[in-house]
Design an enzyme around this catalytic site. Sequence first.
Site, mmCIF file in Angstrom:
data_model
loop_
_atom_site.group_PDB
_atom_site.id
_atom_site.type_symbol
_atom_site.label_atom_id
_atom_site.label_comp_id
_atom_site.label_asym_id
_atom_site.label_seq_id
_atom_site.Cartn_x
_atom_site.Cartn_y
_atom_site.Cartn_z
ATOM 1 N N GLU A 204 2.332 10.700 -19.957
ATOM 2 C CA GLU A 204 1.651 11.880 -19.415
ATOM 3 C C GLU A 204 2.653 12.928 -18.939
ATOM 4 O O GLU A 204 2.458 14.130 -19.149
ATOM 5 C CB GLU A 204 0.739 11.495 -18.236
ATOM 6 N N CYS B 139 -1.287 6.784 -13.623
ATOM 7 C CA CYS B 139 -0.851 6.208 -12.357
ATOM 8 C C CYS B 139 -0.814 7.305 -11.286
ATOM 9 O O CYS B 139 -1.133 8.468 -11.551
ATOM 10 C CB CYS B 139 0.534 5.581 -12.523
#
Length: 160
Positions: free
Chosen positions: A62, A90
């Site tokens: 990401e 996360c």
Amino acid sequence: MSPTPPTSEEDARFLQRCFELAREAAAADEVPVGAVVVVDGAVVGEGRNRVEERRSPLAHAEMEALQQALANVGEKRLPQAVLYCTLEPCFLCAGAILHTRVARVVFAARDPKFGAVRSLGTVLEDPRLNHRCTVVEGEGADASAELLRAFFRGKRGAKS
């Protein structure tokens, strides 16, 4: 927590690209996670895990995709963007998603050990924050989970 909107054919297409990137990560002996950032139907950033390659715990798929998207768009924010990922972001990645003002996040599988979007928290939808994202989950969850299981089975087998 708001209900999860259904995924579209477009979502499925971009998630497939994420799976290609996740398989590239696995082939490079990285945890198989891939991510894509899309603005107005066009991919502006892609990433795959590169933690081992870069020797950095910050080199998540990401983060890679967001950094590339920011560079390509030439802005510090991505308010029209959709981030697609094979695994639930996360806390590190969720923070970056919020700071870049991504509008929508679509992920395949939950991450019970680090997931900040559904599993361990709902950071992207927290009403105390000044930005929130629409979250869609589940499309491709089984495929993502199997890709991760196979990767870690291989890792455990290599240690035997």
